[in-house]
Structures are given as structure tokens and as C-alpha cells.
Design an enzyme around this catalytic site. Structure first.
Site, PDB file in Angstrom:
ATOM      1  N   SER A  23      -7.516  51.075 -18.596  1.00  0.00           N
ATOM      2  CA  SER A  23      -7.279  50.631 -17.006  1.00  0.00           C
ATOM      3  C   SER A  23      -6.311  50.827 -16.428  1.00  0.00           C
ATOM      4  O   SER A  23      -5.496  51.574 -17.156  1.00  0.00           O
ATOM      5  CB  SER A  23      -7.692  49.112 -17.290  1.00  0.00           C
ATOM      6  OG  SER A  23      -6.378  48.397 -17.765  1.00  0.00           O
ATOM      7  N   GLY A  24      -6.167  50.679 -15.232  1.00  0.00           N
ATOM      8  CA  GLY A  24      -4.932  50.995 -14.562  1.00  0.00           C
ATOM      9  C   GLY A  24      -4.405  52.447 -14.719  1.00  0.00           C
ATOM     10  O   GLY A  24      -5.270  53.424 -14.475  1.00  0.00           O
ATOM     11  N   VAL A  71      -0.412  48.209 -28.417  1.00  0.00           N
ATOM     12  CA  VAL A  71       0.789  48.938 -28.651  1.00  0.00           C
ATOM     13  C   VAL A  71       2.014  47.847 -29.067  1.00  0.00           C
ATOM     14  O   VAL A  71       3.129  48.402 -29.509  1.00  0.00           O
ATOM     15  CB  VAL A  71       1.255  49.177 -27.200  1.00  0.00           C
ATOM     16  CG1 VAL A  71       0.343  50.454 -26.574  1.00  0.00           C
ATOM     17  CG2 VAL A  71       1.341  47.789 -26.042  1.00  0.00           C
ATOM     18  N   ASN A  97       2.529  54.241 -22.214  1.00  0.00           N
ATOM     19  CA  ASN A  97       2.083  53.476 -21.083  1.00  0.00           C
ATOM     20  C   ASN A  97       1.326  52.016 -21.252  1.00  0.00           C
ATOM     21  O   ASN A  97       0.303  51.830 -21.589  1.00  0.00           O
ATOM     22  CB  ASN A  97       1.027  54.381 -20.165  1.00  0.00           C
ATOM     23  CG  ASN A  97       0.753  53.665 -18.912  1.00  0.00           C
ATOM     24  OD1 ASN A  97       1.458  53.434 -18.182  1.00  0.00           O
ATOM     25  ND2 ASN A  97      -0.500  53.032 -19.128  1.00  0.00           N
ATOM     26  N   TYR A 163      10.594  41.573 -16.868  1.00  0.00           N
ATOM     27  CA  TYR A 163      10.101  42.794 -16.680  1.00  0.00           C
ATOM     28  C   TYR A 163      11.152  43.846 -16.168  1.00  0.00           C
ATOM     29  O   TYR A 163      11.388  45.043 -16.675  1.00  0.00           O
ATOM     30  CB  TYR A 163       9.239  42.641 -15.507  1.00  0.00           C
ATOM     31  CG  TYR A 163       8.210  44.012 -15.216  1.00  0.00           C
ATOM     32  CD1 TYR A 163       7.063  44.107 -15.925  1.00  0.00           C
ATOM     33  CD2 TYR A 163       8.650  44.849 -14.129  1.00  0.00           C
ATOM     34  CE1 TYR A 163       6.357  45.544 -15.664  1.00  0.00           C
ATOM     35  CE2 TYR A 163       7.950  45.840 -13.848  1.00  0.00           C
ATOM     36  CZ  TYR A 163       6.874  46.054 -14.661  1.00  0.00           C
ATOM     37  OH  TYR A 163       5.895  47.293 -14.335  1.00  0.00           O
ATOM     38  N   GLU A 197      -2.581  49.937  -7.169  1.00  0.00           N
ATOM     39  CA  GLU A 197      -3.743  49.200  -7.730  1.00  0.00           C
ATOM     40  C   GLU A 197      -3.976  49.176  -9.339  1.00  0.00           C
ATOM     41  O   GLU A 197      -4.101  50.131  -9.913  1.00  0.00           O
ATOM     42  CB  GLU A 197      -4.962  49.767  -6.973  1.00  0.00           C
ATOM     43  CG  GLU A 197      -4.757  49.855  -5.477  1.00  0.00           C
ATOM     44  CD  GLU A 197      -5.096  48.535  -4.738  1.00  0.00           C
ATOM     45  OE1 GLU A 197      -5.350  47.420  -5.487  1.00  0.00           O
ATOM     46  OE2 GLU A 197      -4.712  48.562  -3.543  1.00  0.00           O
ATOM     47  N   PRO A 199      -4.946  46.135 -12.842  1.00  0.00           N
ATOM     48  CA  PRO A 199      -5.362  44.721 -13.072  1.00  0.00           C
ATOM     49  C   PRO A 199      -3.969  43.809 -13.284  1.00  0.00           C
ATOM     50  O   PRO A 199      -4.043  42.725 -12.960  1.00  0.00           O
ATOM     51  CB  PRO A 199      -5.780  44.955 -14.594  1.00  0.00           C
ATOM     52  CG  PRO A 199      -6.422  46.313 -14.589  1.00  0.00           C
ATOM     53  CD  PRO A 199      -5.628  47.060 -13.666  1.00  0.00           C
TER      54      PRO A 199
END
Length: 264
Positions: A23-24, A71, A97, A163, A197, A199
């Protein structure tokens, strides 16, 4: 008549591992790299989605395999690299990633969320770098490691402490890896996107009291008044993976539509 271009891709002959590829940004990178001729190992936790993605890539005339992996588990990263070398003969590109976002100020961040942030955002990148380096050194012809950081490594908000800390750590790790193995032809760079853009963005917006207003507020932050598409950032990853970036090492490539250029 075939619609495929006869022009060799910018990544022709290279093999890549892309984590978070279901995704993403990870998905966009897997698609973009395969479109440029790379054989791709797409790593993710959603097996159904993963196999669907590699089938789509194959239908477009490119080569990809899916490896189900997490991961936050070092062994899964090792296995993905082994699959790449066994299936395609080498590991030339490693794109670390993956992301986990906790929206909380420091005093509200739980130890569990802090630890998960570290494992997802930073430890996974360490493992990816470590085992990619081991493979690339053994092969003896260098390679490109790309670590997804963020504009959050340069600036922050009050409620993204974990984060921001982990993405800043990715930047430091990237510089160290780049210096350690440059003489062996192994490049390591950080990709630093703004909001795009994904999730993760969707999950953040639904936590807001008014998601539509929150989205408009995000858009208003950018000089272009838009939120990036994953493909906008994936194009930069292709460049860093390619031989065109042979002189680019130990640095960050910011893709943020001019966000960091603003003073107010």
C-alpha cells in the site's frame, strides 16, 4: 501491437527489495521500479494484496515476487533479501519503507507505542541496511539503499514525538551507512516526503473531529494547496536507485511540494 516501450528501463538488470509494498508509497515504488526494468521483491503483511500486486506487475510485462513479512521481525527482512538473491541473482536496491504513526504528545505516548515506533520506523531500517550491506559486499558490485524518512526529520508537530524521533534517527543512520561503505560502491540516501495520499494519512484523518476540515488544513499547508500522490515520491526513489544518482550519497531528497521552503 505491443504498447510497451522498447527503451531499456532506468533500472534494467537490477533487483530490488521494497518493504511496505502492499500500500501507499511502498506499492508506488514497487510499481515504478518494476516499470523501469527492475525485478522486485515486494514485502508486506497482507498476502492477498501482495499476490494481487505482483500479478498486476507481471501482467504489465515486468517481474516481481511477493514475500509475506513483517519489518519488525529481523528474520523476515533477511528472508526477503535471500529470496531476491535466489530468484534474481543479486540485490542491487534496498528500499526500507515502513511507518507507524502515533499521534500523541510525549506525556501521552505509551511505552508500547514508543517501542512499536522504534521497531517499525527505525529498527527495521537498521536491519534492512545491515543485511543489504552484507549482501552487497559479498556480491562486490555495490548497490543503492534508500531509507524512507520524512519532512518530520527536519521539523515537527507537538503530537508526533515518537514519529519525529524515529525519522530523525533514520537520517543519522543513513549518513553513517553512506560513509562506511561508499568506497565499496554502496550508496545510502534518505527519501523525505511530505504528506501524501496513504492509509496512514487516512487513519490519521479519521481520528480528527472533522476529517474533511483536517484534510483541507493539510492541503492549505502546501504552496500547491494539494496533498502529494504516492507516485510523486516514488519517482524520486527510482532516481536514487538508478545509476543517474551515482554521485548522490549520504544525503536526503525532500519531496514535499515546497513545504519546508515556507517560513509561515
Amino acid at each position: 501491437m505491443s504498447t510497451q516501450s522498447s527503451r531499456p528501463g532506468r533500472l534494467a538488470g537490477k533487483a530490488a527489495v521494497v518493504t511496505g509494498a502492499t500500500s501507499g508509497l511502498g506499492l508506488a515504488v514497487a510499481q515504478a521500479m518494476s516499470a523501469e526494468g527492475a525485478a522486485v521483491v515486494a514485502v508486506g503483511r497482507n498476502a492477498d494484496r501482495g499476490y494481487e500486486i505482483v500479478e498486476t506487475i507481471a501482467a504489465a510485462g515486468s517481474t516481481a515476487v511477493f514475500v509475506r513479512g513483517d519489518v519488525t521481525v529481523e528474520a523476515d527482512i533477511i528472508r526477503a533479501i535471500e529470496v531476491c538473491r535466489n530468484e534474481f541473482g543479486s540485490l542491487d536496491i534496498m528500499h526500507n519503507n515502513a511507518a507507524f504513526l502515533v499521534t500523541a504528545e510525549v506525556h501521552e505516548t505509551t511505552s508500547e507505542d514508543w517501542d512499536r515506533s522504534l521497531r517499525t520506523n527505525l529498527s527495521s531500517v537498521f536491519w534492512g541496511c545491515k543485511h543489504a550491506v552484507l549482501a552487497m559486499r559479498e556480491q562486490g558490485h555495490g548497490g543503492s539503499i534508500i531509507n524512507t524518512a520524512s519532512v518530520a526529520a527536519f521539523t515537527s508537530t507537538a503530537d508526533t514525538a515518537a514519529y519525529t524521533a524515529t525519522k530523525s534517527g533514520v537520517m543519522g543512520l543513513t549518513r553513517s551507512v553512506a560513509l562506511a561503505y561508499a568506497a565499496e560502491g554502496i550508496r545510502c540516501n534518505a527519501l523525505c516526503p511530505g504528506d501524501f495520499e496513504s492509509p496512514m494519512l487516512d487513519a490519521f484523518l479519521v481520528t480528527q473531529s472533522d476529517p474533511d476540515t483536517a484534510r483541507r488544513d493539510f492541503e492549505a499547508l502546501y504552496p500547491t494547496k494539494r496533498i502529494l500522490k504516492p507516485g510523486d515520491v516514488a519517482n524520486a526513489a527510482v532516481f536514487l536507485a538508478s545509476d543517474e544518482a551515482v554521485g548522490v550519497n549520504g544525503t536526503s531528497l525532500v519531496v514535499d511540494d515546497g513545504l519546508l521552503a515556507k517560513t509561515y
